[in-house]
Design a protein around this motif. Sequence first.
Motif, mmCIF file in Angstrom:
data_model
loop_
_atom_site.group_PDB
_atom_site.id
_atom_site.type_symbol
_atom_site.label_atom_id
_atom_site.label_comp_id
_atom_site.label_asym_id
_atom_site.label_seq_id
_atom_site.Cartn_x
_atom_site.Cartn_y
_atom_site.Cartn_z
ATOM 1 N N ASP A 596 0.835 -1.200 0.000
ATOM 2 C CA ASP A 596 0.000 0.000 0.000
ATOM 3 C C ASP A 596 0.873 1.255 0.000
ATOM 4 O O ASP A 596 2.097 1.198 0.159
ATOM 5 C CB ASP A 596 -0.963 0.007 1.190
ATOM 6 C CG ASP A 596 -0.256 -0.082 2.532
ATOM 7 O OD1 ASP A 596 0.881 0.422 2.649
ATOM 8 O OD2 ASP A 596 -0.828 -0.660 3.474
ATOM 9 N N GLU A 597 0.231 2.396 -0.160
ATOM 10 C CA GLU A 597 0.951 3.659 -0.288
ATOM 11 C C GLU A 597 1.735 3.998 0.984
ATOM 12 O O GLU A 597 2.859 4.491 0.912
ATOM 13 C CB GLU A 597 -0.037 4.788 -0.614
ATOM 14 C CG GLU A 597 0.626 6.135 -0.830
ATOM 15 C CD GLU A 597 -0.374 7.209 -1.224
ATOM 16 O OE1 GLU A 597 -1.530 6.840 -1.519
ATOM 17 O OE2 GLU A 597 0.007 8.392 -1.225
ATOM 18 N N THR A 598 1.159 3.720 2.134
ATOM 19 C CA THR A 598 1.820 4.051 3.397
ATOM 20 C C THR A 598 3.137 3.302 3.555
ATOM 21 O O THR A 598 4.181 3.889 3.883
ATOM 22 C CB THR A 598 0.897 3.728 4.585
ATOM 23 O OG1 THR A 598 -0.297 4.503 4.472
ATOM 24 C CG2 THR A 598 1.597 4.043 5.903
ATOM 25 N N PHE A 599 3.101 1.990 3.310
ATOM 26 C CA PHE A 599 4.327 1.207 3.470
ATOM 27 C C PHE A 599 5.332 1.522 2.370
ATOM 28 O O PHE A 599 6.551 1.511 2.598
ATOM 29 C CB PHE A 599 4.024 -0.291 3.497
ATOM 30 C CG PHE A 599 5.191 -1.123 3.951
ATOM 31 C CD1 PHE A 599 5.885 -1.917 3.061
ATOM 32 C CD2 PHE A 599 5.607 -1.097 5.271
ATOM 33 C CE1 PHE A 599 6.975 -2.671 3.472
ATOM 34 C CE2 PHE A 599 6.692 -1.838 5.705
ATOM 35 C CZ PHE A 599 7.380 -2.628 4.799
ATOM 36 N N TYR A 600 4.840 1.824 1.166
ATOM 37 C CA TYR A 600 5.744 2.223 0.080
ATOM 38 C C TYR A 600 6.520 3.477 0.475
ATOM 39 O O TYR A 600 7.737 3.566 0.248
ATOM 40 C CB TYR A 600 4.966 2.467 -1.205
ATOM 41 C CG TYR A 600 5.821 2.995 -2.327
ATOM 42 C CD1 TYR A 600 5.808 4.353 -2.663
ATOM 43 C CD2 TYR A 600 6.657 2.161 -3.046
ATOM 44 C CE1 TYR A 600 6.593 4.852 -3.683
ATOM 45 C CE2 TYR A 600 7.464 2.651 -4.068
ATOM 46 C CZ TYR A 600 7.421 3.994 -4.381
ATOM 47 O OH TYR A 600 8.220 4.486 -5.386
ATOM 48 N N GLU A 601 5.847 4.425 1.082
ATOM 49 C CA GLU A 601 6.527 5.650 1.519
ATOM 50 C C GLU A 601 7.568 5.342 2.596
ATOM 51 O O GLU A 601 8.654 5.940 2.616
ATOM 52 C CB GLU A 601 5.510 6.653 2.040
ATOM 53 C CG GLU A 601 4.618 7.239 0.948
ATOM 54 C CD GLU A 601 3.549 8.187 1.510
ATOM 55 O OE1 GLU A 601 2.819 8.769 0.697
ATOM 56 O OE2 GLU A 601 3.476 8.313 2.748
ATOM 57 N N GLN A 602 7.258 4.405 3.474
ATOM 58 C CA GLN A 602 8.230 4.009 4.496
ATOM 59 C C GLN A 602 9.472 3.389 3.855
ATOM 60 O O GLN A 602 10.608 3.648 4.287
ATOM 61 C CB GLN A 602 7.589 3.015 5.475
ATOM 62 C CG GLN A 602 6.502 3.614 6.341
ATOM 63 C CD GLN A 602 5.861 2.577 7.252
ATOM 64 O OE1 GLN A 602 6.351 1.450 7.368
ATOM 65 N NE2 GLN A 602 4.760 2.933 7.882
#
Length: 610
Positions: A596-602
Amino acid sequence: MSERTPILEMARTLYRGARLQVPDRAARMSLGSLLAMNARAHGQAPALICEGETISWAEFNARANRVAHALRERHGIGHGDAVALMMENRIAFLTTLFGICKLGAVAGLINTNQRREVLHHSLELIGSRMVIVGEELVDAMAEVQGNLALEAGRGYAVVADPGSKRPAEAPCPGWATPLSDVDPTLDDGEPEELAEVILGDPCFYIFTSGTTGLPKAAVVSNARCLRGMQGSSIVCLNAGPTDRLYNCLPLYHSTGLIVGFGAPLLSGASMFIRRRFSASAFLAEARAHETNMFVYVGELCRYLLQQPQRPDDADNPITKVIGNGLRPDIWNTFKDRFGISRVYEIYGASEGNSGFINAFSKDSSIGFGISPHKLVRYDVTEDAIVRGADGFCIEVDRGEPGLLLNEIREDARFDGYTDRDATERKIVRDVLRSGDAYFNTGDLVKEVDVGFAFWRRHYQFVDRTGDTFRWKGENCSTNEVGEILNGFAQVQTANVYGVAVPDAEGRAGMAAITFDPATVRTAADVDWDGFSAHVRDGLPAYARPLFIRVQHEQETTSTFKLRKQELKEEAFHPDRVQGEAIYVLKPGSERYEPLDETFYEQIMEGRAGF
């Protein structure tokens, strides 16, 4: 040293290198005889420190001799026999290893992560006459020993481990016999076989994933070990009896064994051994044991930099380090934070015939070539060497990345693998003239300007080619990983490759997979629980793909090879992957889940924990 290194210090390095001699392969000399020489020269001086125990060079030699006598008298081991050794980093690993070498036998250094089919393959590949396993790994060996053509008892030995979690009442299973380097009933004198071992004899098999298939066994001779040890101990570290090396690298790998232990063996220095690397314990242990040298791989340096910074980080005894894979972007940060004055980056392969050595400690460089080599043009899209109209390879221009080829000559022999076909596949012939032969490193490097460095050209590593990715300090064969993935019922074709992850060393495994359309129409139709369990059971942690890309069809090159270059570039980035789902195996998780976008940003911010 940097560009401002005094001429005198560089001259001293050159002088040390000039004193080295190419060893005569017929000379009656070996690693075992070097240990015996240290026992005579440095007798009661400390040699090895591990888990609260310190032994001298004399005791080290005596323990190795006991192992040698036990192997000959109880197991019938002699010159040229292959003895597999599977044990974690500890003193007994080295005493057992040198006991094998003193008989002129060949130690097959088994990666402690190998299990089941891969482990069985490795043991069979070298024609093991006997298997020696540490008590801590008995369960892994138990899974395959019943399928090996070795006699129970005589064919297996177990070395007790005080730190093992196995029940104390059953350290040795029924199919093996105990082996102890402190057994008082065994002779601790030099075995008579030692006098007959020559430099040209093989002493180890070091396993490498290579570029295709299951692990291959690289043949390493005493002569080749000696050359590597001379480079690290004499030319670079300039080690002496008062020095002490911190070594937490696997001793079944050439960096930990040849580069790392080579310095103490040639100089009479001592070595602190750790089973596994601990970033949080590193500085405290270095100070407590007064280790002024450290053998590294780049991943460890990155882990150390991730530790909370303290004002006294540079207040430690380590002044010189040697290893491989230290990234240029963290090179100077690592040196400055921990007060390192000299970084001796090296480059080579377990099976290779030569290497590179950063003897002048030039920043962000793998150094200069030890023997003749060429950089030739390489088409990464087609995964092939580019040849000119005359049929010969094309050398690249200065500063342009090229495939590194090392010339095969009498003074730069390629001993290859136990598998002749695998050996031949690593040789490139007719490179610049008819009849010449070069070892194909499989790596792209480029020449770099490092300032004043006498006549030597210095180089920088660029990337791997072909079908290997390196993660967590381990080389992983994409074909081997792909074969495991293809064994899952729903998988139609798995295309495996390595991808860059921000702030992580090496390349993480990723697989573009087409699933059986009869059962999988969308990514949600995949049995992710079953697939995840299949990956866990079939692959060690470092080889498991972190990312899965669900594809409808696979693209191939004009020669029908699976395309990888575009996949590597698109990697796991959602904005580059159109209409295809990406799944991720998060740190500490056992199941793949949608990225997901959140983990990709991490991940992109280096906060994902990889």
